[in-house]
Design an enzyme around this catalytic site. Sequence first.
Site, short mmCIF file in Angstrom:
data_model
loop_
_atom_site.label_atom_id
_atom_site.label_comp_id
_atom_site.label_asym_id
_atom_site.label_seq_id
_atom_site.Cartn_x
_atom_site.Cartn_y
_atom_site.Cartn_z
N ASN A 1 11.44 9.61 3.97
CA ASN A 1 11.70 10.15 2.65
C ASN A 1 10.57 11.12 2.31
O ASN A 1 9.42 10.71 2.16
CB ASN A 1 11.77 9.02 1.61
CG ASN A 1 12.15 9.51 0.24
OD1 ASN A 1 11.45 10.30 -0.38
ND2 ASN A 1 13.29 9.05 -0.26
N GLU B 1 -2.63 6.30 4.67
CA GLU B 1 -4.07 6.33 4.93
C GLU B 1 -4.47 7.49 5.84
O GLU B 1 -5.65 7.84 5.90
CB GLU B 1 -4.51 4.99 5.51
CG GLU B 1 -4.49 3.90 4.46
CD GLU B 1 -4.60 2.51 5.04
OE1 GLU B 1 -5.51 1.78 4.64
OE2 GLU B 1 -3.77 2.15 5.89
#
Length: 349
Positions: free
Chosen positions: A237, A311
């Site tokens: 997405n 991250e």
Amino acid sequence: AARGNQLQPSEARATLQVDESKALGIKAVIETDMTDIGTGSYTVFSQVAADLLGLPIDHVEMKLGDSALPPASGSGGSWGAASAGSGVYLACEQLREMLAEKVGLYPDNIQLDNGQIKKTGEHALTAMEAAKKSGQSFADSTIDKLSQTTGLSLSGQSASQEYDFDNTESYALADVVADYDEQKITAKGQIKPGKNGKSHRQASFGANFAEVAVHKVTGEIRVKRMTGAFAAGRILNHKTATSQCYGGMVFGIGSALMEEVIHDKHDGRLCNHDLAEYHVPVNADVPQLDVILVEEDDPYTNPMHIKGIGETAIAGAAAAIANAIYNAVGVRVYDFPITLDKLLAEMPE
């Protein structure tokens, strides 16, 4: 930037059940104890299930965050979507195989589309399947042994007389599921680290760019703009992935310029244990952020070829800011955060 990609053991349960309240008369219920901490787990897992089961996304009910559900990886470490998502993927894939067997098709030529089951293309029979279908004299024990080795079911592709795809274009998924006991069908998907994790070093990659301004008298630093380009396999997405990258880049600003834990040198206690004294970036500290998601396919990661991205956007962001400060004033600081006291003494006249 680089961030190691890890796969954690995860399970999920997928159920297709008749539901007359839905426009297509059916819904999918996906269950796993994975949590959503604002990273978009509800959204991306619903997308995976809707895509594999050929349903609108409002026909998918996602249940997360309950320890009574099948155990998953949890949120953190940039492994949630890849690990728990693979459990969801495999559970839905198992449902597809069960439906294919039910209607006399194969997993590679069944199509689920908007609540309909269709046949697409032709299945190329393996030697084992051809022998079973033609009644050649393979010993039953040999066939059973081959079936166990490959993990394939050889008994289900004798088409039921009520499903004739040569004369009918499609069948309603709701009608097929209604033939099962309790008008529902359930499958479980499970994934855990395998040989690829040992044979291949895996990581997500990126590059960070920062422009800063440093006040020539006071040494005050302002980040003017930042751009990050990140590759993390298949992006499920783009909106939620981009949002995670925004967050990672903001983390980088905090790490470079303000975040610092201060301990009492006498007893080791935390001196700044609240957000009044532990400083984090606010809106005024964050400039225009631009994120570029680089297309990448990595078949060694998991069934969906996806990798963690949140991250990855943190890795290198603070270093880019430090490099920009050095470019501006010629002062190299190696100790974060880069505060005024570390700059002023070295600033050029």
